[in-house]
Design an enzyme around this catalytic site. Structure first.
Site, PDB file in Angstrom:
ATOM      1  N   CYS A 145      35.724  40.554  36.691  1.00 24.09           N
ATOM      2  CA  CYS A 145      35.462  39.363  37.347  1.00 24.09           C
ATOM      3  C   CYS A 145      37.033  38.710  37.373  1.00 24.09           C
ATOM      4  CB  CYS A 145      34.630  38.300  36.363  1.00 24.09           C
ATOM      5  SG  CYS A 145      34.549  36.562  37.004  1.00 24.09           S
ATOM      6  N   CYS A 148      37.226  34.961  36.703  1.00 27.31           N
ATOM      7  CA  CYS A 148      37.459  34.670  35.220  1.00 27.31           C
ATOM      8  C   CYS A 148      38.824  35.175  34.796  1.00 27.31           C
ATOM      9  CB  CYS A 148      36.441  35.387  34.502  1.00 27.31           C
ATOM     10  SG  CYS A 148      34.770  35.715  35.313  1.00 27.31           S
ATOM     11  N   ASP A 149      39.302  36.322  34.970  1.00 30.37           N
ATOM     12  CA  ASP A 149      40.441  36.889  34.237  1.00 30.37           C
ATOM     13  C   ASP A 149      41.598  36.732  35.140  1.00 30.37           C
ATOM     14  OD1 ASP A 149      38.462  37.294  32.119  1.00 30.37           O
ATOM     15  OD2 ASP A 149      38.196  39.090  32.833  1.00 30.37           O
TER      16      ASP A 149
END
Ligand code: NAP
Length: 319
Positions: A145, A148-149
């Site tokens: 992701c 997200c990261d």
């Protein structure tokens, strides 16, 4: 004789547990079949159990670890009276009321529970490469992701594997942070749409490694490189990167509902007018019905919708 519940929730990621919080606070005593910890793909708590730092869930200014966030969801659901069972739904019968759910291996014997409404929140899993090092370094440089990261890879060189729209979208997003993004694709042509290809080709920070497969992820405690093999020549080499984003597609966890709920061609449950599925009294929320957004906060929001829809359904049916 099996118990008839008002609400059974299948799945325990952000969608399922938010549905549980809302249903419990509506005095519906929901039962959550949260899955089993034995497999990495559908262990209780969903995909956030596989991540480390979560920085985009509203309310956590300094971020929170994925497993801790899910523990908080669980505690909040339990506080209001949701019952959580660490079992997996192995078979369902949604053909008549009350609906029946089995949890025994193979769906044998009597149903474990029957219910007037079922909320499906079984999520989706990222397809993984299955190469050495990938599992071990998931959350430590291996990610599924970018939203997200990506932030953690500021100024670093990283790689994305895949040749579809997801891979290109992830790669384009990652160029906001990374100094260089290598897209590793197993063929010479991309599967992605033309517009995404044009954008990726035009981006100076993106380079392509064609006809190549990742054969291992290297690093002790975090990713230091990926082993590549040229599928044409067989040549092998290590590409030094500190992150690998796996973007080779997702698979919704819908096997147990096959043939009973309408799904799209990729197996995602179709929802109508909120969270209603094709079966009256069955609702779906989270990634299992969303191939587009797939974020914890969108899953949680749709879990709330499903609980409210179930509550209204029960009211309309004299409960
Ligand atoms: P996808 O279209 O199925 O593409 C998966 C890619 O991963 C393919 O290029 C495939 O290679 C590669 N791949 C699969 N298994 C692999 C493996 N084991 N090793 C190495 N490579 C592997 O999946 P997606 O990109 O997630 O997209 C899914 C759907 O969502 C598509 O319809 C897509 O258009 C849509 N989507 C749209 C957007 C957008 O419009 N912005 C964004 C994301 C997704 P091959 O090409 O060789 O098969």
């Amino acid at each position: 004789m099996t118990q008839v519940r008002d609400v059974v929730i299948v799945g325990s990621g952000p969608a399922g547990l938010t549905a549980a919080i809302y249903a419990a606070r509506a005095n519906l005593s929901p039962l959550v079949l949260e899955g089993e910890p034995s497999s990495t793909s559908d262990q209780p708590g969903g995909q956030l159990m596989l991540t480390t730092e979560v920085e985009n869930f509203p309310g956590f200014v300094d971020g929170i670890q994925g497993p801790e966030l899910m523990q908080r969801f669980r505690d909040q659901a339990a506080r209001f009276g949701a019952e959580l069972q660490t079992v997996k739904a192995t078979r369902v019968d949604l053909s008549s009321q009350p609906f029946a759910v089995w949890t025994a291996p193979g769906g044998t014997g009597e149903p474990a529970v029957t219910a007037r409404t079922v909320i499906v929140a079984t999520g989706a899993r990222s397809l993984m490469l299955g190469v050495p090092g990938e599992d071990r370094l998931l959350g430590h440089g291996v990610s599924t992701c970018a939203t997200c990261d990506g932030f953690f890879f500021r100024g670093q060189e990283i790689a994305v594997v895949g040749g579809g729209d997801s891979a290109l979208e992830e790669a384009l997003f990652l160029t906001r942070f990374a100094s260089k993004v290598t897209i590793v694709h197993r063929r010479k042509e991309l599967r992605a749409s033309k517009i995404m290809q044009d954008r990726a080709f035009a981006n100076e920070r993106i380079v392509f490694r064609w006809d190549s497969v990742v054969t291992a992820v290297e690093g002790d405690t975090s990713v230091t490189g990926i082993a590549l093999r040229d599928v044409g020549t067989g040549a092998e080499e290590t590409l030094a990167v500190s992150g690998l984003f796996v973007a080779i597609g997702h698979q919704p966890n819908t096997d147990v509902f096959a043939g009973q709920l309408d799904m799209d061609e990729s197996g995602y449950i179709r929802t109508f007018g909120g969270s209603r599925s094709s079966v009256d009294g069955v609702f779906a929320c989270g990634d299992v019905q969303d191939s587009v957004y797939q974020q914890a906060v969108t899953a949680a929001g749709s879990g709330c919708m499903a609980a409210i829809d179930a509550e209204r359904w029960l009211e309309a049916h004299g409960r």
